[in-house]
Design an enzyme around this catalytic site. Structure first.
Site, PDB file in Angstrom:
ATOM      1  N   HIS A  53       4.544  -6.105  -1.652  1.00 37.74           N
ATOM      2  CA  HIS A  53       4.833  -5.581  -0.309  1.00 37.74           C
ATOM      3  C   HIS A  53       3.527  -5.313   0.467  1.00 37.74           C
ATOM      4  O   HIS A  53       3.333  -5.805   1.575  1.00 37.74           O
ATOM      5  CB  HIS A  53       5.655  -4.295  -0.443  1.00 37.74           C
ATOM      6  N   GLU A  54       2.609  -4.587  -0.167  1.00 37.92           N
ATOM      7  CA  GLU A  54       1.362  -4.248   0.521  1.00 37.92           C
ATOM      8  C   GLU A  54       0.475  -5.481   0.727  1.00 37.92           C
ATOM      9  O   GLU A  54      -0.158  -5.619   1.757  1.00 37.92           O
ATOM     10  CB  GLU A  54       0.599  -3.153  -0.242  1.00 37.92           C
ATOM     11  N   HIS A  57       1.581  -7.158   3.896  1.00 40.00           N
ATOM     12  CA  HIS A  57       1.024  -6.548   5.118  1.00 40.00           C
ATOM     13  C   HIS A  57      -0.434  -6.971   5.299  1.00 40.00           C
ATOM     14  O   HIS A  57      -0.862  -7.371   6.374  1.00 40.00           O
ATOM     15  CB  HIS A  57       1.037  -5.022   5.015  1.00 40.00           C
ATOM     16  N   ASP A 129       9.005   0.231   7.986  1.00 42.66           N
ATOM     17  CA  ASP A 129       8.374  -0.865   8.727  1.00 42.66           C
ATOM     18  C   ASP A 129       9.315  -1.389   9.794  1.00 42.66           C
ATOM     19  O   ASP A 129       8.903  -1.659  10.912  1.00 42.66           O
ATOM     20  CB  ASP A 129       8.040  -2.034   7.786  1.00 42.66           C
TER      21      ASP A 129
HETATM   22 ZN    ZN Z   1       5.503  -1.646   4.442  1.00 41.12          ZN
END
Ligand code: ZN
Length: 254
Positions: A53-54, A57, A129
Site C-alpha cells: 500500500h505505502e 503511494h 485515502d
Molecule cells: Zn494510503
C-alpha cells in the site's frame, strides 16, 4: 519546545546524557503524527499489504511530474495508521496548482491500486485515502472552478454566519448541476485511478523491491526511495548504515 521536550524524554529513556539528532527526528514524527505503536503486533498479512500500500503511494508520487518529494515511507504503525508515506514540499506552500492536485489524486489512489494488484484484495485502510481524494476532487470542482464543464463558479458556499463553528453547506444550484458535479468528481477520481494503475503496472519490479525492503527495514528515507527508483539501490549499504548508526549511538556520547 514540545518537540525538544519529547526528544529529551526519548534520549533519557535510552540512557543518553544528551539529545541526538536521531531523538529529535523521532520526536518530530511523534508530535506530528502520533506515537509509534511498536507494541502493536502487526500480523504478517497486515505488514505485507501495508508495505505494498505505502509503496504504491510512494512510487506514484515519485513518477508523476508535480508531486512534492517523498520524505519517508514507513510501515511502523503510528497513531491511527498502519503505515505512512510522507511528502514534504521543498518550500512552504500556500496554494497548489491544478496539475499538482491531479497528481495528488493519483498518489492518493496509489495505495489502493497497489493492494488490488499485488494483494488481490483491498483493505479498509484505503478508506482514508478515498475520502481525502473525494474531498479534494469536490473542492476542485465546486470551490476552485477547475473543471471545463462547470466552469469558474463556486457551487458550495460554506456559510458560517452563526459564529458557532461548523458552517452548513447551502445548496445554491439545480439538481441538474448537482448531477454534473457528481459526474465531474467521479471523472477526476476515475482518471486518477487510471493514472495510478498505469504507473504501478509499469513499475512492478520497483514495487516489489520497495515493498520487500520495507518489510525488512520498516522505514525507507528519501535517499533509499530515490535509489530504488534509479536502480542504484544496495541493501547492503543500508544494512551497514543502520548498524553504524546504532553503534554510534551506543558508543559515542554526543
Ligand atoms: Zn494510503
Amino acid at each position: 519546545m514540545n518537540i525538544l521536550n519529547e526528544a529529551a524524554l526519548l534520549a533519557a529513556r535510552k540512557g543518553r546524557g544528551a539529545v541526538t539528532g536521531h531523538d529529535t527526528l523521532e520526536a518530530c514524527d511523534k508530535v506530528r503524527y502520533g506515537k509509534e505503536r511498536k507494541s502493536l503486533e502487526m500480523g504478517e498479512k497486515d505488514k505485507f499489504h501495508t508495505a505494498y500500500h505505502e509503496s504504491g503511494h510512494a512510487i506514484v508520487g515519485l513518477v508523476v511530474d508535480h508531486a512534492d518529494p517523498v520524505e519517508k515511507v514507513t510501515i511502523i504503525p503510528r497513531g491511527m495508521s498502519l503505515g505512512a508515506t510522507y511528502f514534504v514540499p521543498e518550500t512552504n506552500r500556500l496554494s497548489y496548482w491544478r496539475k499538482e492536485l491531479i497528481d495528488r489524486l493519483a498518489v492518493l489512489m496509489g495505495g489502493r491500486v497497489a493492494e488490488d494488484i499485488f494483494v488481490g484484495d483491498i483493505s479498509s485502510g484505503a478508506q482514508m485515502d478515498i475520502s481525502q481524494a473525494t474531498e479534494l476532487a469536490r473542492s476542485m470542482v465546486c470551490q476552485w472552478g477547475m473543471t471545463e464543464s462547470l466552469g469558474p463558479v463556486a457551487y458550495d458556499e460554506r456559510t458560517d454566519s452563526t459564529g458557532y463553528g461548523a458552517g452548513q453547506n447551502s445548496k445554491n444550484y439545480s439538481d441538474e448541476t448537482a448531477k454534473n458535479i457528481d459526474k465531474e468528481v467521479r471523472n477526476l477520481l476515475d482518471q486518477a485511478n487510471k493514472e495510478a494503475v498505469k504507473i504501478i503496472t509499469e513499475n512492478k519490479d520497483k514495487m516489489v523491491l520497495m515493498s520487500e525492503m520495507l518489510l525488512e527495514f520498516e522505514v525507507l528515507d528519501k535517499e533509499d526511495v530515490v535509489a530504488i527508483m534509479d536502480g542504484s539501490w544496495d541493501p547492503e549499504y543500508k544494512r551497514k548504515k543502520l548498524k553504524d548508526l546504532t553503534e554510534a549511538h551506543r558508543t559515542m556520547p554526543p
